[in-house]
Design a protein around this motif. Structure first.
Motif, PDB file in Angstrom:
ATOM      1  N   THR A  83       1.015  -0.871   0.274  1.00  0.00           N
ATOM      2  CA  THR A  83       0.057  -0.288  -0.257  1.00  0.00           C
ATOM      3  C   THR A  83       0.896   1.152  -0.346  1.00  0.00           C
ATOM      4  N   HIS A  84       1.705   1.259   0.745  1.00  0.00           N
ATOM      5  CA  HIS A  84       2.718   3.101   0.613  1.00  0.00           C
ATOM      6  C   HIS A  84       3.395   2.758  -0.049  1.00  0.00           C
ATOM      7  N   GLN A  85       3.857   1.604  -1.281  1.00  0.00           N
ATOM      8  CA  GLN A  85       4.752   1.650  -2.929  1.00  0.00           C
ATOM      9  C   GLN A  85       3.871   2.589  -3.749  1.00  0.00           C
ATOM     10  N   LEU A 100       3.567   9.315 -19.451  1.00  0.00           N
ATOM     11  CA  LEU A 100       4.966   8.829 -19.239  1.00  0.00           C
ATOM     12  C   LEU A 100       5.813   8.898 -18.040  1.00  0.00           C
ATOM     13  N   PHE A 101       4.945   9.454 -17.202  1.00  0.00           N
ATOM     14  CA  PHE A 101       4.945   9.738 -15.785  1.00  0.00           C
ATOM     15  C   PHE A 101       5.374   8.403 -14.812  1.00  0.00           C
ATOM     16  N   ILE A 102       3.464   7.865 -15.458  1.00  0.00           N
ATOM     17  CA  ILE A 102       3.764   6.890 -14.932  1.00  0.00           C
ATOM     18  C   ILE A 102       4.645   5.281 -15.595  1.00  0.00           C
ATOM     19  N   GLU A 103       4.517   5.175 -16.694  1.00  0.00           N
ATOM     20  CA  GLU A 103       5.624   4.396 -16.836  1.00  0.00           C
ATOM     21  C   GLU A 103       6.856   4.223 -16.972  1.00  0.00           C
ATOM     22  N   LEU A 104       7.585   5.409 -16.548  1.00  0.00           N
ATOM     23  CA  LEU A 104       8.688   5.889 -15.541  1.00  0.00           C
ATOM     24  C   LEU A 104       8.377   5.422 -14.347  1.00  0.00           C
ATOM     25  N   SER A 105       7.366   5.145 -13.527  1.00  0.00           N
ATOM     26  CA  SER A 105       7.828   4.474 -12.496  1.00  0.00           C
ATOM     27  C   SER A 105       7.417   3.477 -11.784  1.00  0.00           C
ATOM     28  N   LEU A 106       7.055   2.846 -12.445  1.00  0.00           N
ATOM     29  CA  LEU A 106       6.310   1.806 -12.624  1.00  0.00           C
ATOM     30  C   LEU A 106       7.879   0.239 -13.358  1.00  0.00           C
ATOM     31  N   ALA A 107       8.655   1.804 -14.270  1.00  0.00           N
ATOM     32  CA  ALA A 107       9.890   1.095 -14.418  1.00  0.00           C
ATOM     33  C   ALA A 107      10.630   1.172 -12.914  1.00  0.00           C
ATOM     34  N   LEU A 108      10.762   2.411 -12.192  1.00  0.00           N
ATOM     35  CA  LEU A 108      10.832   2.206 -10.585  1.00  0.00           C
ATOM     36  C   LEU A 108      10.699   1.564  -9.629  1.00  0.00           C
ATOM     37  N   THR A 109       9.902   1.048 -10.330  1.00  0.00           N
ATOM     38  CA  THR A 109       9.196  -0.620  -9.326  1.00  0.00           C
ATOM     39  C   THR A 109       9.773  -1.327  -9.110  1.00  0.00           C
ATOM     40  N   ASN A 110      10.657  -1.669 -10.609  1.00  0.00           N
ATOM     41  CA  ASN A 110      11.433  -2.591 -10.587  1.00  0.00           C
ATOM     42  C   ASN A 110      12.096  -3.332  -9.742  1.00  0.00           C
ATOM     43  N   HIS A 111      13.156  -2.017  -8.729  1.00  0.00           N
ATOM     44  CA  HIS A 111      13.685  -1.836  -8.006  1.00  0.00           C
ATOM     45  C   HIS A 111      13.433  -1.702  -6.458  1.00  0.00           C
ATOM     46  N   TRP A 112      11.978  -2.181  -6.487  1.00  0.00           N
ATOM     47  CA  TRP A 112      11.806  -1.798  -4.764  1.00  0.00           C
ATOM     48  C   TRP A 112      11.592  -3.286  -4.940  1.00  0.00           C
ATOM     49  N   HIS A 113      10.974  -3.947  -3.118  1.00  0.00           N
ATOM     50  CA  HIS A 113      11.448  -5.195  -2.580  1.00  0.00           C
ATOM     51  C   HIS A 113       9.381  -4.799  -2.232  1.00  0.00           C
ATOM     52  N   SER A 114       9.400  -6.020  -1.406  1.00  0.00           N
ATOM     53  CA  SER A 114       7.919  -5.587  -0.163  1.00  0.00           C
ATOM     54  C   SER A 114       8.265  -5.422   0.785  1.00  0.00           C
ATOM     55  N   ASP A 116      10.829  -3.587   2.089  1.00  0.00           N
ATOM     56  CA  ASP A 116      11.763  -2.188   1.772  1.00  0.00           C
ATOM     57  C   ASP A 116      10.988  -1.302   2.788  1.00  0.00           C
ATOM     58  N   PRO A 117      11.307  -0.670   3.810  1.00  0.00           N
ATOM     59  CA  PRO A 117      10.468   0.422   4.940  1.00  0.00           C
ATOM     60  C   PRO A 117       9.812   1.565   4.252  1.00  0.00           C
ATOM     61  N   GLU A 118       8.769   1.828   4.526  1.00  0.00           N
ATOM     62  CA  GLU A 118       7.853   2.740   4.552  1.00  0.00           C
ATOM     63  C   GLU A 118       9.104   4.058   4.217  1.00  0.00           C
ATOM     64  N   ASP A 119       9.733   4.251   5.164  1.00  0.00           N
ATOM     65  CA  ASP A 119      10.703   5.419   4.865  1.00  0.00           C
ATOM     66  C   ASP A 119      11.778   5.480   4.215  1.00  0.00           C
ATOM     67  N   GLU A 120      12.078   4.420   2.806  1.00  0.00           N
ATOM     68  CA  GLU A 120      12.582   3.911   2.044  1.00  0.00           C
ATOM     69  C   GLU A 120      12.177   4.836   0.776  1.00  0.00           C
ATOM     70  N   VAL A 121      10.573   4.967   0.490  1.00  0.00           N
ATOM     71  CA  VAL A 121      10.357   4.132  -0.807  1.00  0.00           C
ATOM     72  C   VAL A 121      10.257   5.931  -0.973  1.00  0.00           C
ATOM     73  N   GLU A 122      10.689   6.778  -1.496  1.00  0.00           N
ATOM     74  CA  GLU A 122      10.869   7.909  -1.846  1.00  0.00           C
ATOM     75  C   GLU A 122      10.808   8.568  -3.218  1.00  0.00           C
TER      76      GLU A 122
END
Length: 187
Positions: A83-85, A100-114, A116-122
């Motif tokens: 949810t926080h991601q 374009l913003f959403i597409e790039l955002s989705l590409a960035l989420t490939n580097h996220w993990h379940s 990952d602490p909430e405060d590290e998701v900037e």
């Protein structure tokens, strides 16, 4: 988006737009009409085209459309966001409501993990900062000097350097060759 073009040579006046076009020729003009510049560009285009039947206005890219795009893409790739991601992406959406913003955002989420602490998701709030985030990730994974050289070469291509000249530059770049020996292969 035309309104983001440099205001050189009257680009926003739309005088460069051909008149007397065949009805079979189509072009897409993307402007944000809620800002003064975008509205003026649209008015200029309407005057030049001079055929109201050839101008179609689409609704703005809504949060609902963006959410559907995100969920569909995540399902396609068998991924999920906590949810926080998910909210990190959409907290920035009001400032940058583009596909374009959403597409790039989705590409960035490939580097996220379940985990990952909430405060590290900037999350960046615009396309420029989002691209810079990608460059930071590249510099983290690769040699920062290699990333800078490659970006300079990409910039040169935008300024009109030919593919042949670019290949010659890359092949003769001793510094790049020393840094990346064995890691870059040119056909």
């Amino acid at each position: 988006h035309i309104e983001h073009m440099p205001l050189l040579h009257g680009s926003t006046s739309m005088q460069w737009l051909p008149t007397g076009m065949s009805s079979k020729i189509k072009f897409v003009l993307a402007v944000t009409t809620d800002i003064k510049c975008g509205q003026k560009i649209l008015e200029n285009a309407q005057q030049i085209v001079n055929d109201p039947g050839r101008i179609y206005k689409l609704d703005a890219f809504s949060r609902v459309s963006a959410s559907e795009m995100v969920l569909s893409r995540l399902r396609t790739h068998g991924k999920a966001l906590r949810t926080h991601q998910y909210e990190a992406i959409f907290s920035s959406f009001p400032q940058c409501q583009t596909p374009l913003f959403i597409e790039l955002s989705l590409a960035l989420t490939n580097h996220w993990h379940s985990y990952d602490p909430e405060d590290e998701v900037e999350f960046p709030t615009n396309v420029k900062d989002l691209c810079n985030k990608f460059f930071d990730l590249l510099e983290y994974k690769l040699n920062p000097l290699v990333v800078n050289v490659v970006i300079c070469y990409l910039s040169a291509t935008k300024q009109g350097i030919t593919e042949f000249d670019l290949q010659n530059l890359v092949l003769n770049d001793q510094k790049l060759s020393q840094m990346s020996r064995g890691s870059i292969i040119l056909d």
